[in-house]
Scaffold this motif. Structure first.
Motif, PDB file in Angstrom:
ATOM      1  N   GLN A   1     -17.273  -7.105   8.636  1.00 26.73           N
ATOM      2  CA  GLN A   1     -16.134  -6.504   9.324  1.00 26.73           C
ATOM      3  C   GLN A   1     -16.538  -5.935  10.684  1.00 26.73           C
ATOM      4  O   GLN A   1     -15.858  -6.166  11.687  1.00 26.73           O
ATOM      5  CB  GLN A   1     -15.505  -5.415   8.454  1.00 26.73           C
ATOM      6  CG  GLN A   1     -14.183  -4.886   9.004  1.00 26.73           C
ATOM      7  CD  GLN A   1     -13.527  -3.892   8.067  1.00 26.73           C
ATOM      8  OE1 GLN A   1     -14.193  -3.213   7.290  1.00 26.73           O
ATOM      9  NE2 GLN A   1     -12.213  -3.795   8.134  1.00 26.73           N
TER      10      GLN A   1
ATOM     11  N   GLU B   1     -11.334  -3.696  -1.752  1.00 21.78           N
ATOM     12  CA  GLU B   1     -10.636  -4.645  -0.897  1.00 21.78           C
ATOM     13  C   GLU B   1     -11.622  -5.612  -0.255  1.00 21.78           C
ATOM     14  O   GLU B   1     -12.791  -5.285  -0.069  1.00 21.78           O
ATOM     15  CB  GLU B   1      -9.866  -3.861   0.174  1.00 21.78           C
ATOM     16  CG  GLU B   1      -8.601  -4.543   0.663  1.00 21.78           C
ATOM     17  CD  GLU B   1      -8.846  -5.444   1.862  1.00 21.78           C
ATOM     18  OE1 GLU B   1      -9.893  -5.287   2.509  1.00 21.78           O
ATOM     19  OE2 GLU B   1      -7.981  -6.304   2.137  1.00 21.78           O
TER      20      GLU B   1
ATOM     21  N   LYS C   1       0.863  -1.162   0.000  1.00 24.94           N
ATOM     22  CA  LYS C   1       0.000   0.000   0.000  1.00 24.94           C
ATOM     23  C   LYS C   1       0.903   1.215   0.000  1.00 24.94           C
ATOM     24  O   LYS C   1       1.893   1.275   0.701  1.00 24.94           O
ATOM     25  CB  LYS C   1      -0.884  -0.001   1.237  1.00 24.94           C
ATOM     26  CG  LYS C   1      -1.620  -1.323   1.454  1.00 24.94           C
ATOM     27  CD  LYS C   1      -2.671  -1.546   0.408  1.00 24.94           C
ATOM     28  CE  LYS C   1      -3.483  -2.792   0.711  1.00 24.94           C
ATOM     29  NZ  LYS C   1      -2.837  -4.035   0.500  1.00 24.94           N
TER      30      LYS C   1
ATOM     31  N   ASN D   1     -13.195   6.635   2.076  1.00 24.99           N
ATOM     32  CA  ASN D   1     -13.586   8.028   2.308  1.00 24.99           C
ATOM     33  C   ASN D   1     -13.402   8.894   1.071  1.00 24.99           C
ATOM     34  O   ASN D   1     -14.089   9.901   0.899  1.00 24.99           O
ATOM     35  CB  ASN D   1     -12.776   8.613   3.466  1.00 24.99           C
ATOM     36  CG  ASN D   1     -13.159   8.011   4.807  1.00 24.99           C
ATOM     37  OD1 ASN D   1     -14.269   7.513   4.976  1.00 24.99           O
ATOM     38  ND2 ASN D   1     -12.241   8.036   5.756  1.00 24.99           N
TER      39      ASN D   1
ATOM     40  N   THR E   1      -5.156   2.284   1.661  1.00 26.27           N
ATOM     41  CA  THR E   1      -6.374   1.524   1.936  1.00 26.27           C
ATOM     42  C   THR E   1      -7.275   2.191   2.964  1.00 26.27           C
ATOM     43  O   THR E   1      -8.498   2.247   2.786  1.00 26.27           O
ATOM     44  CB  THR E   1      -6.007   0.107   2.429  1.00 26.27           C
ATOM     45  OG1 THR E   1      -5.073  -0.473   1.528  1.00 26.27           O
ATOM     46  CG2 THR E   1      -7.248  -0.773   2.497  1.00 26.27           C
ATOM     47  N   ASP E   2      -6.685   2.689   4.060  1.00 24.12           N
ATOM     48  CA  ASP E   2      -7.513   3.240   5.125  1.00 24.12           C
ATOM     49  C   ASP E   2      -8.187   4.555   4.728  1.00 24.12           C
ATOM     50  O   ASP E   2      -9.154   4.976   5.367  1.00 24.12           O
ATOM     51  CB  ASP E   2      -6.693   3.432   6.401  1.00 24.12           C
ATOM     52  CG  ASP E   2      -5.488   4.351   6.213  1.00 24.12           C
ATOM     53  OD1 ASP E   2      -5.165   4.697   5.063  1.00 24.12           O
ATOM     54  OD2 ASP E   2      -4.863   4.718   7.228  1.00 24.12           O
ATOM     55  N   GLN E   3      -7.710   5.187   3.670  1.00 22.10           N
ATOM     56  CA  GLN E   3      -8.314   6.432   3.207  1.00 22.10           C
ATOM     57  C   GLN E   3      -9.205   6.246   1.981  1.00 22.10           C
ATOM     58  O   GLN E   3      -9.951   7.140   1.606  1.00 22.10           O
ATOM     59  CB  GLN E   3      -7.207   7.444   2.846  1.00 22.10           C
ATOM     60  CG  GLN E   3      -6.279   7.795   3.991  1.00 22.10           C
ATOM     61  CD  GLN E   3      -5.101   8.633   3.549  1.00 22.10           C
ATOM     62  OE1 GLN E   3      -5.176   9.369   2.556  1.00 22.10           O
ATOM     63  NE2 GLN E   3      -3.984   8.519   4.261  1.00 22.10           N
TER      64      GLN E   3
END
Length: 431
Positions: free
Chosen positions: A393, A95, A3, A76, A71-73
Motif C-alpha cells: 500500500q 482488509e 462500512k 489503530n 475501516t480507517d480507524q
C-alpha cells in the motif's frame, strides 16, 4: 461493502456443551471445556450479518460479542490490544489493504491456522490462502474471491464494434496491444467523443496482476517490468486521448457509468468500460448507475487480476483457540454456510464446491441476463496471491505519484522513477 460507525451487538445463546469438532474439539489439553464465548472485531458488517443470520443459528451454544469499527480507524484500534494482549479480540477481520501487515508478523500476533486450511484446501481457491500465508504457515482465511473483470456498455459496443456479445467483444481487448487498437477505433469512429476507459487508474490492478516479482525481493526494491509497462501505457493513453482524464472514485468517474461525463467545454463523453472486481458490480455499478441496468456485460479483459477482499484471523493468545478456529473454518470454508451466503448475497465465495454447485443458476438482469457468477468462477482460479506484501500500500502510493508526474509532463520517466526510489528509501528504509 458497507462500512459503518462503531456498533456493539451481543448474540446471546443457550449454554449447552459443544460437541467435538474436526479442528480439535472444544476442550483444552488440560481437559477443561473452553468457554462458549467469542469476541469478534470487524470493519465490515458482512461479518456481523454472517454471525447473526447464520453462525449463531447453526451454533446456538456460542455467545458472540461483536464490535464494528470503520475501516480507517480499525488498525489503530486493533494494533495496541494485539501488542499488549489486553482486551484483544479472539477473532478479527483484516482488509485487503492491510491484511499482510498482520500476516507477516506471523506467530508474534496470530494463531496458526495451517491445520484448518489443510483440512479444506482441496476445495478452496488457492489465492486467498496465499495472501493469508507467511513462511509456510496460514494465518488468515477468506470466504471471498475477488477476481477482476472488465465491465462494458453494450450499447457502445454495438455502436462501434457491431456486436455486444461478450465472446466477440473480448476479442477486441484480448491483450493490451489489441486493447489499444480498439481504443484508437473508438476515438476515430466517434470523432473523439468515446473513450475506452474514464481513467488510466483503472488499468493499475490488471497490470499489477501481470507482475512476476513483488515490490520487495530479499529486502530490495524491485520494479517489475509490468509496472514500467503500466507507466508507459498511462502516458500513451493520455497523450492519445484514449481515456477520460478522470480520477478513480471521483465525481467524473461515477458520471461516466451513467453516461453523464462531459468535457470542460460541456461536450458529452461516452465511456466504454470499467475495470472492477466481483464487488464492483453490486457495490459500484448498480447503486451508482441504476438507470443503465441491462446495458452492461462483463469479460475477462486483457489480464487476470484481483482487487479487494476480507480475511479472518485469530489472536495468538486467544483463550478459546479451538472455538476461534472453528468459527473461522465456518465463515471462510463451510459448504453449507457459503452456499446459503452466496445465494442470499451474490457474493463470490472462495469454495469451489459451492461455486461449481451454484454457478450455472445465475442470470444477472443488470448484465442483460449474463451469468456473471460462472464468468467470475473461470477467472478466480487464475489469480496469483503470492506476490502480495505488507508494504504494497505504501509503495504503490509512491508509485502512483511517480506515474502521475510522468504522464502529466512534470518529470521525465527517469526522474520520476528516481524520485520514487528515493521516497521508498527515505520513508520505508527499502533500497
Amino acid at each position: 461493502m458497507k462500512k459503518s460507525s462503531v456498533i456493539l451487538s451481543t448474540v446471546a445463546a443457550a449454554a449447552m456443551i459443544m460437541s467435538v469438532t474436526s479442528c480439535g474439539g472444544a476442550k483444552k489439553a488440560s481437559g477443561k471445556a473452553e468457554a462458549k464465548k467469542l469476541v469478534v472485531w470487524s470493519f465490515t458488517d458482512e461479518l456481523q450479518n454472517m454471525i447473526e443470520g447464520y453462525y449463531s443459528k447453526d451454533h446456538p451454544d456460542v455467545q458472540v460479542d461483536y464490535s464494528l469499527t470503520p475501516t480507517d480507524q480499525f488498525p489503530n484500534k486493533l494494533d495496541p490490544v494485539l501488542a499488549s494482549g489486553n482486551g484483544a479480540p479472539d477473532v478479527f477481520a483484516l482488509e485487503d489493504a492491510f491484511v499482510r501487515k498482520y500476516v507477516e508478523q506471523g506467530d508474534k500476533l496470530l494463531l496458526d491456522l495451517t491445520d484448518v486450511y489443510n483440512e479444506v484446501k482441496g476445495k478452496m481457491i488457492a489465492y486467498p490462502a496465499e495472501v493469508g500465508s507467511y513462511n509456510g504457515k496460514v494465518y488468515g482465511l477468506s470466504w471471498q474471491a475477488c477476481p477482476g473483470a472488465m465491465f462494458y456498455r453494450r450499447s457502445i459496443a454495438k455502436k462501434y464494434l457491431g456486436t455486444d456479445d461478450p465472446a466477440e467483444v473480448q476479442k477486441y481487448v484480448k491483450d493490451w496491444a489489441t486493447f489499444l487498437s480498439t481504443a484508437e477505433k473508438f476515438k476515430n469512429d466517434s470523432k473523439g467523443s468515446c473513450v475506452i476507459v474514464s481513467t488510466t487508474g483503472d488499468l493499475f490492478m490488471p497490470y499489477k496482476g501481470a507482475r512476476k516479482d513483488p515490490w520487495v525481493v530479499n529486502g530490495k526494491l524491485v520494479i517489475d517490468p509490468a509496472m514500467e509497462d503500466y507507466m508507459e501505457m498511462c502516458k500513451l493513453m493520455k497523450d492519445k486521448g484514449y481515456e477520460g482524464r478522470q480520477a478513480q472514485w471521483a465525481e467524473g468517474w461515477f458520471a461516466g457509468m451513467k453516461g453523464d461525463l462531459k468535457t470542460e467545454s460541456g461536450a458529452a463523453v461516452e465511456v466504454f468500460s470499467y475495470f472492477l472486481p466481483t464487488w464492483g458490480l453490486h457495490y459500484v455499478l448498480k447503486p451508482n448507475a441504476p438507470e443503465t441496468s441491462g446495458d452492461w456485460a462483463m469479460i475477462p479483459g486483457p489480464a487476470a487480476y484481483r482487487w479487494g477482499g476480507t480475511w479472518v484471523a485469530a489472536y495468538k493468545n486467544t483463550k478459546v483457540p479451538n472455538l476461534a478456529k472453528e468459527f473461522i473454518k465456518y465463515v471462510a470454508t463451510d459448504d453449507s454456510f457459503l452456499e446459503r451466503w452466496a445465494k442470499d448475497t451474490g457474493d463470490m465465495v472462495s469454495n469451489n464446491n459451492v461455486i461449481n454447485k451454484i454457478k450455472d443458476t445465475y442470470s444477472e438482469p443488470y448484465l442483460k441476463g449474463q451469468n456473471h457468477y460462472a464468468e467470475f468462477a473461470k477467472m478466480a482460479n487464475n489469480v496469483d496471491g503470492k506476490l502480495t506484501q505488507g508494504t504494497d500500500q505504501a509503495i504503490e502510493g509512491f508509485w502512483g505519484e511517480a506515474v502521475a508526474s510522468y504522464i502529466n509532463g512534470e518529470k521525465s520517466k527517469a526522474q520520476a522513477i528516481a524520485d520514487f526510489k528515493e521516497h521508498v528509501s527515505s520513508e520505508l528504509g527499502i533500497n
